[in-house]
Scaffold this motif. Structure first.
Motif, PDB file in Angstrom:
ATOM      1  N   ASP A 168       0.832  -1.198   0.000  1.00 10.77           N
ATOM      2  CA  ASP A 168       0.000   0.000   0.000  1.00 10.77           C
ATOM      3  C   ASP A 168       0.873   1.256   0.000  1.00 10.77           C
ATOM      4  O   ASP A 168       2.030   1.212   0.423  1.00 10.77           O
ATOM      5  N   ASP A 169       0.290   2.359  -0.432  1.00  8.39           N
ATOM      6  CA  ASP A 169       0.972   3.668  -0.425  1.00  8.39           C
ATOM      7  C   ASP A 169       2.341   3.558  -1.083  1.00  8.39           C
ATOM      8  O   ASP A 169       3.325   4.157  -0.607  1.00  8.39           O
ATOM      9  N   GLU A 221      -4.417   4.725  -6.626  1.00  9.96           N
ATOM     10  CA  GLU A 221      -5.395   5.138  -5.624  1.00  9.96           C
ATOM     11  C   GLU A 221      -5.717   6.621  -5.771  1.00  9.96           C
ATOM     12  O   GLU A 221      -4.894   7.390  -6.255  1.00  9.96           O
TER      13      GLU A 221
HETATM   14 CA    CA Z   1      -3.122   3.636   0.243  1.00  9.98          CA
END
Ligand code: CA
Ligand code: C2E
Ligand code: CA
Length: 598
Positions: free
Chosen positions: A501-502, A559
């Motif tokens: 993630d990220d 995202e």
């Molecule tokens: Ca994220």
């Protein structure tokens, strides 16, 4: 400060005592057996064995219960056989057994009891005028006294050494967390107008040093730091002489210096500066020069809570703040930090209550596939319906939950809630392409029980793990180690897919990607939001991430797509999956279900 360094406490010479005890007892038994005095011989032999057993057991596993069984058994036998042989004087035969009892006593008690019993024994013995019987009875009594004395004395020394060891850090020989906490507690209760200050010292980038040069060098570095701190407070630094202070290693690369009697308030800072200067010098180990930097957090009784545990926590908070501000500096606990801490405590309390009172629930953010414009998955996002959470975003309370260790419960709650939602529609989902993404905290990478806990839920809800993707932030892998990679592999072998993630915010050395068992990279929203801005490198990052993903055959989700031009840019670059407000806001489970036609 203390001379015990790397010294394991010496075991008392139990085996020696055992032998020393057994030899005369056995000889005594042997003499009587060969002289035809069988009852006395056998009794003493049994006694000698029990004596040995009790000693042995006591040495490895002091427990009165086991011990008492032997005592009762042995004593009754001795008394029966003894009384049978010499009448009432046979009572004296229980003395060698009673010695076993002494081993649980303090030295003084053992001595007093053995003297009392010997006197009784001798009175019983001298009832007889037969010198042989007097001798027969006195010998075990004398042996008993001698061994009980020696044994009790050694045990006492052993206990003392153990206590010393428990008080000191095994690596550096300085105080450990427990002993410095005790020291601070006694000092806090005695300071009046003076100030007690705690300096929480954390070595900057210690993990990197450990990883680059190995644990042996890391250990030497910690030992050097402990020596530097001790020198600073006890010897070389002017102004430090004769102050009432202690140095401790709390854990890993964390040290604590406690100074108890600071008379002038500004001395708190002067001492802090001296400590920082005394440590922050290069260390040469095996010919390698290593730069040492530390971050120090300071909490003093004048401006902090006087309760020792709280004081230590405040120093820790101040250290954390110093790290955040860029390391290699001193941070002081102040009103600002106190307010922040109070706010965090309040949030943590609300999180706890919410877990108990079931105020958390989930929303689901659809993930779209470019090729079909259809939904190919969703990300579960936590929400809270209690009014006390108004204005507190998940970002914030998740971070607090991580700091307070509550995240483990949150993660399990989210996983279980997802599984329970999926339970009735999973047969339909298996027929289409759908993955439910669940965020898990970086702390799970250190939680060895996690895979088993998840597996248990998988079985309980009968969920095909191919439906689930677990998201961990890229930053959580910054200080990854082999254990966390092993844990990720364990999760993978349960059938989950994994995503980072990220991605792009964690500075992963790209060639490390091959070590992570991940399937998907989620491009952080900040890069998506930067698309179209002139003069920025962030749009360029998307290109890089997409090429990387191609190289390592990973799928990519972008995202935070909010604008049409962002979507077009991503599509043009061949990014295959998106999520963001442009396409859909987070939905309830019912709404999601309707969208995916299940
Ligand atoms: Ca994220
Ligand atoms: P995240 O994993 O990066 O989650 C994506 C966040 O971006 C979510 O915020 C989502 O609502 C938001 N988002 C997605 N698309 C857009 C967009 O187009 N525009 C804007 N402005 N925002 C968008 P949320 O729900 O507030 O979650 C924030 C963070 O909290 C998450 O970041 C994640 O790190 C954490 N979190 C959320 N739910 C959970 C959970 O169930 N467990 C754990 N451990 N962490 C969670
Ligand atoms: Ca996420």
């Amino acid at each position: 400060m203390h001379s015990i360094q790397n010294n394991k406490t010496k075991q008392p010479p139990i085996t020696l005592y055992l032998l020393a005890g057994l030899i005369p007892f056995s000889a005594y038994a042997f003499y009587h057996l060969t002289a035809g005095i069988f009852q006395l011989g056998i009794a003493t032999l049994i006694n000698a064995l029990l004596f040995g057993l009790v000693l042995l057991h006591n040495c490895f596993k002091p427990s009165k219960r086991w011990h008492n069984h032997v005592l009762v058994f042995s004593m009754s036998m001795m008394v029966i056989i003894g009384c049978n042989y010499v009448g009432i004087r046979g009572l004296a035969f229980m003395f060698p057994v009673i010695v076993a009892l002494f081993f649980n006593y303090s030295l003084r008690r053992a001595m007093v009891s053995s003297v009392v019993f010997s006197v009784i024994g001798l009175i019983v013995a001298t009832n007889s005028i037969d010198p042989l019987i007097v001798a027969r009875i006195s010998i075990p009594v004398a042996l008993t006294i001698a061994f009980s004395f020696l044994y009790a004395k050694t045990i006492k020394q052993h206990k003392y050494a153990l206590k010393q060891e428990a008080a000191l850090d095994y690596l550096t020989g300085i105080f450990n967390r427990r002993s410095i906490s005790k020291w601070v507690e006694t000092k806090v209760s005695h300071i009046q107008n003076n100030t007690l200050a705690l300096y929480f010292i954390d070595v900057d980038d210690f993990k990197r040093i450990n990883d680059s040069y190995g644990h042996a060098v890391g250990d030497q570095l910690l030992t050097t730091i402990s020596q530097r701190l001790q020198n600073a407070v006890h010897h070389s630094v002017p102004g430090f002489l004769n102050i009432d202070c202690k140095v401790a290693r709390l854990a890993g690369d964390e040290f604590l210096v406690a100074i108890a009697d600071i008379k002038r308030k500004n001395d708190v800072e002067i001492y802090g500066d001296k400590l920082l200067k005394s440590i922050n010098k290069p260390v040469v180990i095996d010919g390698i020069s290593i730069d040492v930097h530390t971050s120090i957090g300071v909490a003093a009784t004048q401006d902090s809570d006087i309760e020792p545990a709280a004081l230590l926590n405040h120093a820790d908070v101040a250290m954390f703040e110093a790290k955040k501000k860029g390391k290699n500096r001193i941070g002081y606990f102040n009103k600002d930090l106190a307010d922040k801490l109070q706010e965090k405590n309040a949030i943590a309390q609300r999180v706890k209550n919410s877990l108990e009172q079931k105020h958390f629930y989930l929303t689901f953010m659809p993930i779209f596939e470019e090729a079909t414009s259809g939904i190919i998955g969703a990300e579960a996002l936590i929400r809270n319906d209690h009014e006390s959470f108004n204005g507190i975003t998940p970002d914030k309370y998740i971070q607090v939950a991580e700091e307070y260790g509550l995240i483990i419960d949150i993660d399990l709650y989210v996983i279980e809630a997802c599984f329970s939602h999926l339970q009735d529609i999973q047969p339909a989902l298996l027929k289409q392409k759908f993955t439910l993404a669940i965020n898990i905290s970086s702390l799970e990478l250190k939680n060895k029980q996690f895979p088993a806990q998840v597996e248990k839920l998988v079985k309980q809800y009968n969920i095909p793990t191919s439906l689930i993707e677990l998201e961990i932030t890229e930053t959580s892998l910054v200080d990854y180690n082999e254990d966390s990679i092993a844990l990720l592999n364990q999760l993978k072998s349960l059938g989950f897919s994994l995503s980072l993630d990220d991605f792009g915010t964690g500075y992963t050395a790209f060639n490390q990607l091959q070590h992570y068992p991940v399937d998907t990279l989620k491009i952080d929203r900040s890069f998506v939001w930067a698309i179209g801005e002139s003069n920025n490198n962030k749009g360029f990052m998307i290109d890089v991430i997409l090429s990387l993903a191609k190289l390592y055959k990973l799928s990519v989700v972008a995202e935070g797509v909010e604008e049409q031009h962002q979507l077009e840019y991503l599509q043009a670059l061949g990014c295959s999956h998106y999520q963001g407000y442009l396409l859909s806001k987070p939905l309830s489970w019912q709404e999601l279900k309707a969208l995916i036609n299940t």
